[in-house]
Design a protein around this motif. Structure first.
Motif, PDB file in Angstrom:
ATOM      1  N   VAL A 249      21.765 107.467  33.138  1.00  0.00           N
ATOM      2  CA  VAL A 249      20.600 107.581  34.023  1.00  0.00           C
ATOM      3  C   VAL A 249      19.360 107.103  33.290  1.00  0.00           C
TER       4      VAL A 249
ATOM      5  N   GLU B  60      20.994 115.061  36.688  1.00  0.00           N
ATOM      6  CA  GLU B  60      21.390 113.974  37.591  1.00  0.00           C
ATOM      7  C   GLU B  60      22.692 113.321  37.151  1.00  0.00           C
TER       8      GLU B  60
ATOM      9  N   ARG C 129      25.522 115.367  38.368  1.00  0.00           N
ATOM     10  CA  ARG C 129      25.695 115.230  39.816  1.00  0.00           C
ATOM     11  C   ARG C 129      26.377 113.904  40.165  1.00  0.00           C
ATOM     12  N   ILE C 130      26.016 112.838  39.454  1.00  0.00           N
ATOM     13  CA  ILE C 130      26.649 111.535  39.679  1.00  0.00           C
ATOM     14  C   ILE C 130      28.134 111.618  39.331  1.00  0.00           C
ATOM     15  N   HIS C 131      28.438 112.211  38.170  1.00  0.00           N
ATOM     16  CA  HIS C 131      29.844 112.368  37.785  1.00  0.00           C
ATOM     17  C   HIS C 131      30.613 113.148  38.844  1.00  0.00           C
TER      18      HIS C 131
ATOM     19  N   ARG D 179      30.020 113.499  42.063  1.00  0.00           N
ATOM     20  CA  ARG D 179      30.213 112.699  43.279  1.00  0.00           C
ATOM     21  C   ARG D 179      31.280 111.631  43.077  1.00  0.00           C
TER      22      ARG D 179
END
Length: 73
Positions: free
Chosen positions: A2, A11, A14-16, A18
């Motif tokens: 990020v 963040e 959260r990306i991982h 998703r």
């Protein structure tokens, strides 16, 4: 993973989440640039040594191989 303004905000986690939530595999691996001070806290380094340089990239960056358990075995 990020950009600077979002580091330390959760963040990346959260990306991982998703990206991995619907994967059927038991584990996921990630190569992390070993020169970075921060490493993902939801992952762990694997093997000894876990630092690797891609064979095709002479003089390129060294990566630490990380693994994350996705599903209970």
């Amino acid at each position: 993973m990020v950009r600077e303004p979002w580091r330390g905000t959760g963040e990346a986690a959260r990306i991982h989440e998703r990206m991995l939530r619907d994967r059927p595999e038991q584990r996921a691996t990630l190569l992390v640039d070993a020169s970075h001070n921060g490493r993902p806290t939801t992952l762990r380094a694997v093997g000894l040594p876990s630092d690797r340089r891609p064979a095709a990239v002479r003089g390129g960056p060294v990566y630490t191989m990380m693994v994350r358990q996705l599903h209970a075995t």
